[in-house]
Design an enzyme around this catalytic site. Structure first.
Site, short mmCIF file in Angstrom:
data_model
loop_
_atom_site.label_atom_id
_atom_site.label_comp_id
_atom_site.label_asym_id
_atom_site.label_seq_id
_atom_site.Cartn_x
_atom_site.Cartn_y
_atom_site.Cartn_z
N LEU A 1 0.82 -1.20 0.00
CA LEU A 1 0.00 0.00 0.00
C LEU A 1 0.86 1.25 0.00
CD1 LEU A 1 -2.74 -0.99 2.59
CD2 LEU A 1 -3.10 -0.59 0.16
N GLY A 2 0.45 2.23 -0.78
CA GLY A 2 1.18 3.49 -0.82
C GLY A 2 0.55 4.45 -1.80
N TYR B 1 6.91 12.87 4.47
CA TYR B 1 6.72 11.54 3.88
C TYR B 1 7.55 10.50 4.62
CZ TYR B 1 6.76 7.84 0.32
OH TYR B 1 6.65 6.64 -0.34
N LYS C 1 6.46 7.13 7.10
CA LYS C 1 7.00 5.79 6.88
C LYS C 1 7.76 5.30 8.11
CE LYS C 1 5.63 5.26 2.59
NZ LYS C 1 4.61 4.25 2.24
#
Length: 276
Positions: A72-73, A124, A128
């Protein structure tokens, strides 16, 4: 041959779609289940697609598998807001990992990013990094964190920023040596292959992080060819021993095992044309 089952989430993206195709074509896997929000254009006898809303996904939506691959991303631009970006890149993977743990899936593989760090100055990479931290705290049986550099390949959608970055990295590729080698762009198909190699042959420890430069070098181990002696090779009586039947392999998804169906029928060989 092993009989493995895999689950993939994020199968419509660049790496996820390549991963699904490679899993379906791999001899080790007899079942590949995709959990997605929309249908796939790719089809295969081993493949089952479950259409689900990730905001309402439940434990029963996830069956048993040997590996759960999470690809997923998204981007903030595509998601529309930071809140929606964090849903896709943080909340969904964490929720799915929690369900995978409850279902007893022994190995969770997740794609994050090369610069993942919860203390990063870049938003970002911070998201993560938070995902990696919380996944480790979840206490999964085995967690493999995949940290690729810029992914290259044929996307269904056009991303101007990534295309520009891809061109720049390709031009700079010869200069990226030594410690900078880890920043080289990497093909999504190679990342997909590396994930399967990690699942089958990777380190057997609770948490392992795989940086992009390591992903780029992973290859399947060489399998030595079986040494058949000339005596056996040319001994037709020996080769013809045993029951002379044909067998077909049938996939039983409910039990995840191979069943053999015996078919009693003659086998006819077509005579080769003498002119050839």
């Amino acid at each position: 041959m092993s009989m493995r089952a895999a689950i993939v989430v994020g199968a419509t993206g660049l790496t996820g779609s390549a991963l699904v195709e490679q899993l379906c074509e791999h001899d080790e896997y007899i079942s590949v289940t995709v959990i997605a929000r929309r249908k796939l254009t790719y089809t295969h006898p081993k493949l089952e697609v479950k259409i689900r809303d990730f905001d309402r996904i439940e434990e029963n939506d996830i069956g048993f598998a040997h590996e759960l691959y999470c690809c997923l991303g998204t981007t903030i631009k595509k998601a529309g807001s930071r809140e929606m970006f964090e849903k896709v890149d943080f909340e969904y993977p964490l929720a799915i990992a929690s369900l995978a743990k409850k279902r007893g899936i022994p190995h969770f593989l997740v794609i994050t990013a090369m610069g993942a760090n919860e203390n990063s100055p870049f938003y970002y990479n911070r998201v993560k990094g938070k995902l990696e931290r919380d996944l480790e705290e979840l206490g999964l049986q085995r967690l493999s964190i995949i940290r690729p550099s810029l992914l290259v390949g044929n996307r269904d959608e056009f991303r101007l920023g990534e295309k520009a970055g891809e061109k720049l990295l390709k031009l700079a590729q010869p200069l990226l040596i030594g410690p900078l080698k880890r920043s080289r762009a990497i093909e999504a198909t190679q990342v997909a292959k590396a994930m399967i190699i990690i699942a089958l042959y990777g380190k057997q420890q609770p948490v392992t992080i795989y940086p992009s430069d390591e992903l780029a070098t992973l290859e399947y181990p060489e399998v030595p060819e079986e040494d058949i002696s000339r005596e056996i090779l040319f001994n037709w009586d020996k080769l013809n021993e045993g029951e002379k039947v044909n067998r077909e392999v049938v996939i039983n998804r409910d039990k995840y095992k191979l069943e053999e169906t015996v078919i009693d029928k003659e086998v006819h060989f077509r005579q080769r044309d003498q002119d050839n």
